[in-house]
Design a protein around this motif. Structure first.
Motif, short mmCIF file in Angstrom:
data_model
loop_
_atom_site.label_atom_id
_atom_site.label_comp_id
_atom_site.label_asym_id
_atom_site.label_seq_id
_atom_site.Cartn_x
_atom_site.Cartn_y
_atom_site.Cartn_z
N GLU A 66 -3.07 -8.82 -13.83
CA GLU A 66 -4.36 -10.12 -13.61
C GLU A 66 -4.98 -10.07 -12.34
O GLU A 66 -4.94 -11.42 -11.93
CB GLU A 66 -3.58 -11.56 -14.30
N GLY A 67 -5.56 -9.26 -12.32
CA GLY A 67 -6.79 -9.00 -11.07
C GLY A 67 -6.01 -8.92 -9.74
O GLY A 67 -6.53 -8.43 -8.49
N ARG A 68 -5.10 -7.96 -10.28
CA ARG A 68 -4.06 -8.04 -8.44
C ARG A 68 -3.95 -6.26 -7.95
O ARG A 68 -3.09 -5.84 -6.87
CB ARG A 68 -2.74 -8.54 -8.49
N LEU A 78 1.49 -10.74 -5.52
CA LEU A 78 0.59 -9.44 -4.69
C LEU A 78 -0.20 -8.27 -4.88
O LEU A 78 -0.38 -8.70 -6.41
CB LEU A 78 2.07 -8.82 -4.82
N THR A 79 -0.79 -8.22 -4.16
CA THR A 79 -2.17 -7.02 -4.88
C THR A 79 -1.23 -6.02 -3.91
O THR A 79 -0.50 -5.89 -3.24
CB THR A 79 -3.44 -7.09 -3.88
N LEU A 135 0.39 -1.21 -0.19
CA LEU A 135 -0.11 -0.21 -0.05
C LEU A 135 1.12 1.36 0.46
O LEU A 135 1.83 1.15 0.60
CB LEU A 135 -1.16 -0.29 0.70
N PRO A 136 0.93 2.21 -0.72
CA PRO A 136 1.71 3.33 -1.20
C PRO A 136 0.89 4.82 -0.29
O PRO A 136 -0.29 4.89 -0.67
CB PRO A 136 2.49 3.40 -2.76
#
Length: 376
Positions: free
Chosen positions: A127-129, A99-100, A64-65
């Motif tokens: 691809e969905g992350r 990793l999300t 999370l940035p």
């Protein structure tokens, strides 16, 4: 062909871990530690890339940035060098497998259709992350850089609601659409492709005011909160239950996440000594005071004891929950958060790359034994 991804799969971040773990603020120089020690986090691209790949291999769920455009000065120009978060996320998503990665985006500083397209692009790369951390802004000095006005508190969320409604329409509308609102009037909008896999990116928000929390409960998958600072376990559990119950009354489900600052060493004494060395003896106090002054927290507006408390709190990872101790102590504190219903925590370190390996080697196995995480 895109594989189909359900919204539930996105929310679980691909696993059944009861306590999700993330890394917070690595896109900024110094990260979250307002310290002058030479080993403080660089925030440069090679280090961010190495960190993401290390986290990915360890099974850390997300990064999370911080959406930061202007540093806070002081001896280190705290957070003075930062990466824009959506392009940062796209680069990390291309180099990882599980990793999300979130983008942290100020809604008033970017047109919603441009933002929606950027998010979809990053989502296809990963691809969905990809995930969205939506913020409404508070730092007037940053808004002035863009020639943008910082609206009053209520209007910020009214604007963000329209902005997010447009983004969601761009993600989901099968045909061209119009939009007419207080802030936006759009005609014949066409937005293709849609997000990867047939569902939308996760959305987080950290609204703390009643208006901000109402916005998160209506629109988001997760509420980010500093709930645990100075709160007992029972108080934390009560807060989480109230948030989730309010969301359920509105026909929605929402998770509560919090933030923490980890200093983990083989012994409690080593951890406490290093924490004091970085956060007390070598804090960048001028940067701390600059941050507090922007929020009208000064010796003139607060009593000496309260100002000292707030100053120390800010120096410790911009106010994150201190997780200082040996691996048993850190794992135990995390377990207590999970027992209170917290779904996940985003943590920071003085130097992520130096300290994450020990955290993964010692704390993660303890969380597995406590039943909070799956092996690997």
């Amino acid at each position: 062909m895109n594989r189909v991804i359900s919204q539930r799969e996105r929310a679980s971040m691909g696993n059944g871990n009861r306590l999700k773990l993330g890394l917070f603020g690595a896109n900024c120089s110094s990260g979250r530690a307002v310290t002058t020690v030479p080993e403080r986090w660089s925030g440069n691209w090679p280090d961010c890339l190495a960190l993401a790949q290390m986290a990915d291999a360890a099974g850390i769920e997300f990064m999370l940035p911080i959406g930061r455009w202007k540093g806070y000065g002081g001896d280190t120009d705290y957070q003075g060098e930062t990466f824009e978060t959506v392009t940062w996320a796209a680069g990390l998503l291309a180099a990882t497998q599980r990793l999300t990665v979130f983008g942290t985006v100020h809604a008033p500083l970017i047109a919603p259709l441009i933002a929606a397209k950027e998010f979809v692009t990053a989502d296809h790369i990963g691809e969905g992350r990809f995930g969205l951390n939506l913020v409404c802004g508070w730092n007037e000095g940053e808004f002035e850089m863009f020639g943008a006005s910082l609206r009053d508190h209520e209007a910020r969320y009214d604007y963000a609601q329209e902005w997010l409604d447009i983004v969601k329409l761009a993600w989901s509308a099968p045909d061209d659409f119009d939009f007419a609102g207080r802030f936006f009037t759009l005609r014949n909008v066409r937005a293709k492709p849609k997000p990867y896999g047939g569902s939308r990116p996760l959305i987080m928000n950290a609204g703390a005011s009643p208006t901000g929390q109402a916005f998160a409960l209506k629109n988001c998958d997760a509420l980010f909160s500093h709930i645990s600072y100075g709160m007992s376990l029972d108080e934390t559990a009560g807060y989480v239950e109230r948030v989730r119950d309010t969301a359920r009354q509105g026909g929605r489900d929402i998770d509560v996440y919090t933030v923490g600052v980890v200093t983990c060493r083989p012994t409690a004494r080593e951890a406490e000594e290093y924490w004091r060395h970085c956060i007390v003896d070598h804090a960048d106090w001028q940067a701390v005071d600059n941050i507090l002054a922007m929020r009208n927290i000064t010796p003139q507006t607060h009593g000496p004891e309260e100002f000292r408390r707030l100053r120390d709190h800010q120096a410790n990872g911009m106010g994150g929950l201190p997780l200082v101790g040996d691996p048993d102590a850190v794992a135990g504190r995390l377990a207590r958060l999970a027992a209170a219903g917290v779904a996940g925590i985003a943590v920071s370190f003085v130097n992520y790359l130096d300290e994450l390996p020990y955290f993964c080697a010692e704390v993660l196995p303890r969380l597995v034994r406590l039943g909070l995480r799956e092996p690997g």
